[in-house]
Design an enzyme around this catalytic site. Structure first.
Site, PDB file in Angstrom:
ATOM      1  N   LEU A 500      -1.816 -21.102 -40.565  1.00 11.96           N
ATOM      2  CA  LEU A 500      -2.597 -21.880 -39.103  1.00 11.96           C
ATOM      3  C   LEU A 500      -3.458 -23.032 -39.598  1.00 11.96           C
ATOM      4  O   LEU A 500      -3.111 -23.991 -39.268  1.00 11.96           O
ATOM      5  CB  LEU A 500      -3.133 -21.042 -38.269  1.00 11.96           C
ATOM      6  CG  LEU A 500      -2.476 -19.845 -37.380  1.00 11.96           C
ATOM      7  CD1 LEU A 500      -3.379 -18.954 -36.872  1.00 11.96           C
ATOM      8  CD2 LEU A 500      -1.668 -20.627 -36.638  1.00 11.96           C
ATOM      9  N   GLN A 503      -1.268 -25.378 -41.194  1.00 15.70           N
ATOM     10  CA  GLN A 503      -0.334 -26.502 -40.320  1.00 15.70           C
ATOM     11  C   GLN A 503      -1.345 -27.262 -39.438  1.00 15.70           C
ATOM     12  O   GLN A 503      -1.181 -28.465 -39.265  1.00 15.70           O
ATOM     13  CB  GLN A 503       0.173 -25.504 -39.297  1.00 15.70           C
ATOM     14  CG  GLN A 503       1.034 -26.138 -38.176  1.00 15.70           C
ATOM     15  CD  GLN A 503       2.064 -27.403 -38.627  1.00 15.70           C
ATOM     16  OE1 GLN A 503       2.481 -27.092 -39.398  1.00 15.70           O
ATOM     17  NE2 GLN A 503       2.191 -28.005 -37.778  1.00 15.70           N
ATOM     18  N   GLU A 504      -2.713 -26.797 -38.949  1.00 16.92           N
ATOM     19  CA  GLU A 504      -3.374 -27.503 -38.286  1.00 16.92           C
ATOM     20  C   GLU A 504      -4.209 -28.773 -38.980  1.00 16.92           C
ATOM     21  O   GLU A 504      -4.407 -29.592 -38.270  1.00 16.92           O
ATOM     22  CB  GLU A 504      -4.449 -26.587 -37.828  1.00 16.92           C
ATOM     23  CG  GLU A 504      -3.910 -25.721 -36.590  1.00 16.92           C
ATOM     24  CD  GLU A 504      -3.684 -26.142 -35.405  1.00 16.92           C
ATOM     25  OE1 GLU A 504      -3.986 -27.518 -35.158  1.00 16.92           O
ATOM     26  OE2 GLU A 504      -3.227 -25.475 -34.537  1.00 16.92           O
ATOM     27  N   SER A 505      -4.711 -28.703 -40.174  1.00 20.64           N
ATOM     28  CA  SER A 505      -5.442 -29.530 -40.917  1.00 20.64           C
ATOM     29  C   SER A 505      -5.218 -29.841 -42.127  1.00 20.64           C
ATOM     30  O   SER A 505      -6.023 -30.724 -42.873  1.00 20.64           O
ATOM     31  CB  SER A 505      -6.897 -29.016 -40.699  1.00 20.64           C
ATOM     32  OG  SER A 505      -7.064 -27.949 -41.584  1.00 20.64           O
ATOM     33  N   TYR A 611       6.057 -26.894 -34.740  1.00 23.28           N
ATOM     34  CA  TYR A 611       4.557 -26.011 -34.897  1.00 23.28           C
ATOM     35  C   TYR A 611       5.140 -24.665 -35.220  1.00 23.28           C
ATOM     36  O   TYR A 611       4.688 -24.040 -36.220  1.00 23.28           O
ATOM     37  CB  TYR A 611       3.697 -26.225 -33.932  1.00 23.28           C
ATOM     38  CG  TYR A 611       2.338 -25.487 -34.111  1.00 23.28           C
ATOM     39  CD1 TYR A 611       1.384 -26.207 -34.730  1.00 23.28           C
ATOM     40  CD2 TYR A 611       2.132 -24.098 -33.993  1.00 23.28           C
ATOM     41  CE1 TYR A 611       0.097 -25.593 -34.788  1.00 23.28           C
ATOM     42  CE2 TYR A 611       0.950 -23.609 -33.975  1.00 23.28           C
ATOM     43  CZ  TYR A 611      -0.247 -24.332 -34.635  1.00 23.28           C
ATOM     44  OH  TYR A 611      -1.327 -23.918 -34.851  1.00 23.28           O
TER      45      TYR A 611
END
Length: 642
Positions: A500, A503-505, A611
């Site tokens: 996560l 993927q997010e940052s 995502y």
């Protein structure tokens, strides 16, 4: 994530962070003097700043003091100092920023000769290029300036405000003809928010032979359903083009109305084959997006004449959604050759063959797809019980930090900026460096960043180098003790938390999204406050989310809450993490119990679809790196109905 940097905002951020470095880190004498000099510049104590600057000698960040001094006290009389700085930095990040600041200042003051001297050639940004050609107009090269204005006028988007003065001179010289304005209107019309631009352009046609056409086109934009009333039937001229644009606009709003109008407009305005295909494609696209069953036969007839892979893909997804496996085979064959080689279509062709009883061919196709490290490759491997194909390339041997710092001054600056907690500026320097070195050097520097525990910069190197197979560079494991602690506390796999955050940052703890999400796991402040309250811990607001420990603590609790809501299902939890639980509930209400792969393939938001796929793949990669034994899907995720 794409980060944009604006000099003034960065300056404030850098100065503030320089003044408030955490007390846990002891500063060197040079670092302390640097911070004092920055504070002196900010307080407009120039003599003190210059004295401190003189003591710093060749300290890597001494250049920043000169930069801030010139940036914070912009004055065109200091042009010689700016020129010296630009020569000193020689195509560096700071030289480019300072140059842009002073070019705008010189343009404001209409000092065009000085502008051209500092520019030393055509700038990169369109706004500065407009000012550059205005400077050439002002210094005796009007035709060169007019030609540039001509070139950038014909565009579907608005031009930067800096171009207005150039366009004014271009217009005064008689180059803004009614025909050029009309052509621009036709380019602008397809945009979804083009009304104000069309209104402005229509006003420019007042008194010309195109005035009526401009007013009519604006009316068609506002009332596309009135096509046959607003645009008299005629063959030739611009009627067919206007009708085509109007029908395409109406198709996005009311595709059935567009189809009805199209039947009459085709002959009334003499649409040619290309225009007919364009209108039919727009109507078909909206019917497919709306999942309009009654129009299926018409859509399929239209698609047999189309060659747009995106349209065929929409139709294919619909066939997958409806378990129309014969249709899947038909539409896979309709995809143009280069696009058809995508492993996604190999997977869905295998699914179709399996559903139609052709087990042997399906198994062969699954195995063919299972050699690729991707969502579809991993799905295919899961279907046939094969090992997931990680296919990792080895790291390029790293330079030592001292070697790299001697070779590239930017590395020395990055080292100091990170030591001073000026992370945003360090990333700017790193990106600029990455874009100026060779592919091999990108990989060497990436390996060096990994050794130095500059994990987000290592990820940036892999992205800039497009080193998709260098998994150690793409998927590092920073703050492993923190991730491990909160994974155990919440009973969540550490690999999922890493997936996560990656993927997010891209593992950058100061990442900020346009909608307000912050930190490693990109938490919205409201979500963070909710989780903090649930955990019984204090939450100090958005700024606290750049603290990795706070972010991971709250993010791990949030994904745990979602997993609990969905019975441990990572597919649904990941979709909800990205798009929100409300949308997931809505999508599931409409899905009528689809299989996992069919449901993911038809998530309405492309961003969420990608995502979910990425999180599953990244999770498997981190499982492999953590030596837990990678498993793409759990039995429950694979077999439950979505």
């Amino acid at each position: 994530m794409t980060l944009r940097f604006f000099p003034t905002l960065i300056l404030l951020s850098v100065i503030l962070s320089a003044l408030f470095v955490g007390s846990t880190q002891a500063l060197t004498l040079e670092q302390s003097r640097y911070q004092q000099a920055v504070a002196a510049i900010r307080a407009q104590r120039s003599a003190e700043a210059h004295a401190l600057r003189a003591q710093l000698g060749d300290y890597p960040l001494a250049l920043y003091i000169d930069y801030y001094d010139l940036l914070l006290r912009p004055d065109s009389s200091r042009l010689d100092e700016v020129m010296r700085f630009v020569r000193q930095d020689n195509q560096g990040l700071l030289a480019g920023r300072l140059k842009a600041r002073y070019l705008r200042l010189l343009a404001d003051e209409q000092k065009w000769t000085a502008y051209l001297q500092l520019a030393n050639g055509e700038p990169r940004s369109l706004g500065l290029r407009c000012q550059y050609y205005l400077a050439r107009w002002a210094t005796g090269e009007p035709e060169v300036a007019y030609q540039f204005a001509d070139d950038i006028w014909m565009h579907s988007e608005s031009r930067p405000g800096e171009c207005s003065a150039l366009f004014t001179q271009w217009k005064l010289a008689g180059h803004m003809t009614a025909e050029k304005v009309w052509q621009r209107m036709m380019l602008v019309f397809p945009g979804r928010s083009s009304g104000s631009m069309l209104e402005y352009l229509s006003g420019e046609l007042e008194g010309s032979t195109r005035q009526a056409d401009g007013q009519r086109l604006l009316a068609l934009y506002n009332q596309p359903q009135q096509l046959l009333t607003l645009l008299p039937a005629r063959q030739g001229g611009d009627a067919a083009a206007m009708a085509t644009l109007t029908l395409q606009r109406l198709a996005r709003q009311e595709p059935r109305d567009a189809r009805t109008l199209f039947a009459r407009a085709k002959s009334a305005y003499g649409l040619n084959t290309e225009q007919t295909l364009a209108v039919e494609g727009s109507i078909a696209r909206q019917f497919l997006l709306d999942k309009s069953g009654p129009e299926r036969d018409w859509v399929d007839r239209v698609l047999r004449r189309q060659h747009d892979p995106a349209l065929i893909e929409l139709r294919l997804r619909q066939a997958v959604w409806e378990a129309d496996w014969r249709g899947v085979k038909i539409w896979v064959q309709r995809i143009p050759g280069t696009a058809r080689s995508d492993v996604r279509w190999t997977y869905w062709l295998a699914r179709a063959e399996e559903a139609l009883g052709k087990k042997q061919h399906a198994q062969a196709l699954y195995r063919q797809a299972s050699f690729e490290r991707s969502y579809y490759g991993f799905l295919a491997a899961d279907r046939v019980g094969a090992k997931m194909p990680f296919n990792a390339a080895p790291l390029t041997p790293a330079l030592s930090l001292s070697q790299a710092a001697q070779r590239w001054s930017a590395v020395a600056r990055v080292r100091e900026l990170l030591a001073l907690n000026e992370h945003d500026q360090a990333r700017s320097e790193w990106i600029f460096l990455m874009d100026s070195v060779s592919h091999t050097e990108k990989l060497q520097l990436g390996s060096m960043a990994l050794d130095a525990e500059w994990y987000d910069l290592a990820v940036l190197s892999s992205i800039r180098a497009k080193a998709w197979d260098t998994l150690d560079l793409r998927f590092p494991m920073p703050m492993s003790q923190v991730f491990s602690r909160f994974a155990k506390l919440q009973g969540v796999d550490m690999s999922l938390l890493y997936a996560l955050a990656r993927q997010e940052s891209a593992l950058y703890h100061r990442a900020q999204s346009p909608v307000g999400a912050s930190g490693l796991m990109q938490l919205m402040p409201a979500t963070a406050a909710h989780m903090a309250k649930k955990l019984g811990v204090a939450f100090g607001g958005k700024q606290q989310l750049i603290d990795p420990e706070v972010n991971i603590r709250l993010g791990s609790a949030y994904i745990k809450e979602l997993l609990d809501n969905y019975g441990g299902n990572r597919v649904l939890a990941a979709a909800a993490y990205n798009a929100g639980p409300g949308r997931v509930r809505q999508w599931r209400r409409l899905s009528a119990g689809k299989s996992m792969d069919v449901w993911v393939e038809n998530i309405p938001y492309k961003e969420t679809r990608n995502y979910v796929q990425n999180v599953l793949v990244f999770n498997a990669i981190y499982q492999q790196k953590l030596q837990h034994g990678a498993r793409f899907l759990t039995d429950k995720e694979r077999t439950m109905r979505y």
